[in-house]
Design an enzyme around this catalytic site. Structure first.
Site, PDB file in Angstrom:
ATOM      1  N   SER A  65      81.070  16.172  44.934  1.00 33.71           N
ATOM      2  CA  SER A  65      81.585  15.825  44.009  1.00 33.71           C
ATOM      3  C   SER A  65      80.872  17.142  42.554  1.00 33.71           C
ATOM      4  O   SER A  65      80.423  16.450  41.949  1.00 33.71           O
ATOM      5  CB  SER A  65      80.666  14.564  43.108  1.00 33.71           C
ATOM      6  OG  SER A  65      81.581  13.046  43.639  1.00 33.71           O
TER       7      SER A  65
ATOM      8  N   GLU B 216      75.719  17.671  52.939  1.00 32.48           N
ATOM      9  CA  GLU B 216      76.091  16.446  51.659  1.00 32.48           C
ATOM     10  C   GLU B 216      75.788  15.183  51.682  1.00 32.48           C
ATOM     11  O   GLU B 216      76.534  14.274  52.596  1.00 32.48           O
ATOM     12  CB  GLU B 216      78.011  16.951  52.852  1.00 32.48           C
ATOM     13  CG  GLU B 216      78.925  17.677  52.164  1.00 32.48           C
ATOM     14  CD  GLU B 216      79.847  17.437  52.279  1.00 32.48           C
ATOM     15  OE1 GLU B 216      80.719  18.370  50.906  1.00 32.48           O
ATOM     16  OE2 GLU B 216      81.045  17.467  53.301  1.00 32.48           O
TER      17      GLU B 216
ATOM     18  N   HIS C 276      81.700  15.976  60.020  1.00 33.29           N
ATOM     19  CA  HIS C 276      81.375  15.213  58.805  1.00 33.29           C
ATOM     20  C   HIS C 276      81.359  14.097  58.669  1.00 33.29           C
ATOM     21  O   HIS C 276      81.609  12.916  59.085  1.00 33.29           O
ATOM     22  CB  HIS C 276      82.933  15.722  58.089  1.00 33.29           C
ATOM     23  CG  HIS C 276      83.547  15.873  56.193  1.00 33.29           C
ATOM     24  ND1 HIS C 276      83.575  14.131  55.488  1.00 33.29           N
ATOM     25  CD2 HIS C 276      83.293  16.612  55.270  1.00 33.29           C
ATOM     26  CE1 HIS C 276      83.180  14.270  54.588  1.00 33.29           C
ATOM     27  NE2 HIS C 276      83.652  15.948  54.164  1.00 33.29           N
TER      28      HIS C 276
ATOM     29  N   GLY D  13      82.872  11.946  46.446  1.00 31.88           N
ATOM     30  CA  GLY D  13      83.812  11.135  46.103  1.00 31.88           C
ATOM     31  C   GLY D  13      83.433  10.624  44.713  1.00 31.88           C
ATOM     32  O   GLY D  13      84.487   9.784  44.247  1.00 31.88           O
TER      33      GLY D  13
ATOM     34  N   ASN E  18      87.687  21.476  51.321  1.00 29.12           N
ATOM     35  CA  ASN E  18      88.047  20.479  52.268  1.00 29.12           C
ATOM     36  C   ASN E  18      89.217  20.198  51.201  1.00 29.12           C
ATOM     37  O   ASN E  18      89.091  19.099  51.222  1.00 29.12           O
ATOM     38  CB  ASN E  18      86.287  20.094  52.502  1.00 29.12           C
ATOM     39  CG  ASN E  18      87.011  18.480  53.619  1.00 29.12           C
ATOM     40  OD1 ASN E  18      88.615  18.589  54.209  1.00 29.12           O
ATOM     41  ND2 ASN E  18      86.211  17.913  54.165  1.00 29.12           N
ATOM     42  N   TRP E  19      90.920  19.973  52.115  1.00 30.63           N
ATOM     43  CA  TRP E  19      91.662  19.322  51.908  1.00 30.63           C
ATOM     44  C   TRP E  19      91.785  18.324  52.548  1.00 30.63           C
ATOM     45  O   TRP E  19      92.277  17.121  51.971  1.00 30.63           O
ATOM     46  CB  TRP E  19      93.305  19.615  52.179  1.00 30.63           C
ATOM     47  CG  TRP E  19      93.440  21.479  51.104  1.00 30.63           C
ATOM     48  CD1 TRP E  19      92.198  21.656  50.498  1.00 30.63           C
ATOM     49  CD2 TRP E  19      93.970  22.490  50.765  1.00 30.63           C
ATOM     50  NE1 TRP E  19      93.178  22.990  49.411  1.00 30.63           N
ATOM     51  CE2 TRP E  19      94.025  23.216  50.216  1.00 30.63           C
ATOM     52  CE3 TRP E  19      95.530  22.061  51.977  1.00 30.63           C
ATOM     53  CZ2 TRP E  19      94.862  24.068  49.136  1.00 30.63           C
ATOM     54  CZ3 TRP E  19      97.232  23.157  51.674  1.00 30.63           C
ATOM     55  CH2 TRP E  19      95.840  24.083  50.237  1.00 30.63           C
ATOM     56  N   LYS E  20      91.252  17.290  53.628  1.00 34.26           N
ATOM     57  CA  LYS E  20      90.924  16.524  54.041  1.00 34.26           C
ATOM     58  C   LYS E  20      92.401  15.881  54.578  1.00 34.26           C
ATOM     59  O   LYS E  20      92.806  16.819  54.775  1.00 34.26           O
ATOM     60  CB  LYS E  20      90.626  14.904  53.180  1.00 34.26           C
ATOM     61  CG  LYS E  20      88.932  15.179  53.237  1.00 34.26           C
ATOM     62  CD  LYS E  20      87.938  14.920  51.977  1.00 34.26           C
ATOM     63  CE  LYS E  20      86.999  15.151  51.309  1.00 34.26           C
ATOM     64  NZ  LYS E  20      86.283  13.856  51.067  1.00 34.26           N
TER      65      LYS E  20
HETATM   66  P1  PGA Z   1      83.839  15.997  47.224  1.00 29.95           P
HETATM   67  O1  PGA Z   1      84.314  15.689  48.615  1.00 29.95           O
HETATM   68  O2  PGA Z   1      83.913  17.272  46.771  1.00 29.95           O
HETATM   69  O3  PGA Z   1      85.469  15.206  46.948  1.00 29.95           O
HETATM   70  O4  PGA Z   1      83.072  14.626  46.501  1.00 29.95           O
HETATM   71  C1  PGA Z   1      83.693  16.655  49.574  1.00 29.95           C
HETATM   72  C2  PGA Z   1      83.614  16.468  50.822  1.00 29.95           C
HETATM   73  O5  PGA Z   1      83.711  15.293  51.445  1.00 29.95           O
HETATM   74  O6  PGA Z   1      83.169  17.645  51.057  1.00 29.95           O
END
Ligand code: PGA
Length: 254
Positions: free
Chosen positions: A214, A166, A95, A172, A9-11
């Site tokens: 994370s 999640e 999400h 994060g 997930n590159w956001k």
């Molecule tokens: P992260 O994000 O791996 O940076 O914690 C996961 C997500 O939000 O899907």
């Protein structure tokens, strides 16, 4: 055994088309490795075209959201028909970073139905913001899951559904702040039980549950081995080609 699922997930990254092209080129140097899993790359919409060209041999495209209708005109929205024309196979839905902007379970449920109708696999995200000693987060998860899947009951739907657990408090952060394997294993059993209430045992058993929050190469083995998850949804670490490669290797060998 089915191949592990890895969703990147590159956001809202990388910040430029040049950097996105560079990252995609780096990934494409590991074709043989990535073919050993079900890898999905979810880039920002603006990079779908470039991503499609570069990952075709070893991964599938995913979207970070889906609009809840294919009908009519919708300024500013990317509708499922457009996603499909780019070869998008899976859509991340609900999400926590979208829920925080006001996306309700009702909207999520609508998007899930639209994804099914469009032939795109819905990856439905659930997760509590806080945990409490009395287990209040368990009823929160059961409600969130049931409401997010409102109107989705068919066995055929279960066969095309993926869930990502999640916990919001673990997104994060540092790898050491991700969920513990024991808590994850318990939660996977609980999610499976809730899915059984919805779809029945046999169909619920087919639904892969992923973990996100994370994840980096150092915690993949402990999160994956023996916890019942079928794969990972990875944010930050998926933007570093070396880390993504190490995550893939750890998933394959765990
Ligand atoms: P992260 O994000 O791996 O940076 O914690 C996961 C997500 O939000 O899907």
């Amino acid at each position: 055994m089915a191949k592990p699922i890895l969703v990147a997930n590159w956001k809202n990254n990388p910040k430029s088309p040049e950097e996105a092209a560079e990252l995609l080129s780096a990934l494409s140097r590991k074709v043989l490795l990535y073919k050993k899993l079900n890898l999905f790359i979810a880039p920002p919409y603006t990079y779908l075209g470039e991503a499609r060209r570069k990952i075709a041999k070893f991964a599938n495209l995913a979207s970070q959201d889906i609009f809840f209708s294919s009908e009519g005109v919708h300024t500013g929205s990317v509708t499922p028909d457009v996603l499909k024309s780019f070869g998008v196979k899976l859509a991340i839905i609900g999400h926590s970073e979208r829920r925080i902007l006001g996306e309700t379970n009702e909207v999520v449920a609508k998007k899930v139905k639209t994804a099914f109708a469009s032939g795109i696999v819905p990856l439905v995200c659930i997760g509590e913001s806080v945990r409490d000693e009395e287990g209040g987060h368990l009823s929160f998860i059961a409600d969130q899951l049931k409401l997010s899947l409102e109107g989705t009951r068919r066995k055929e739907d279960a066969e095309r559904l993926v869930i990502a657990y999640e916990p919001v408090w673990a997104i994060g952060k540092r790898a050491s702040e991700a969920i513990t394997p024991t808590d994850l294993a318990e939660m996977v059993i609980f999610i499976k039980k809730t899915l059984t209430d919805i779809f029945g045992r046999e169909a619920a058993d087919t639904i892969p549950v992923l973990y996100g929050g994370s994840v980096d190469p150092t915690n993949v083995e402990s999160l994956y081995k023996g916890t019942g998850i079928r794969g990972l949804l990875v944010g930050r670490a998926s933007l570093d080609s070396k880390q993504l490669c190490e995550i893939a290797e750890a998933l394959i060998s765990s």
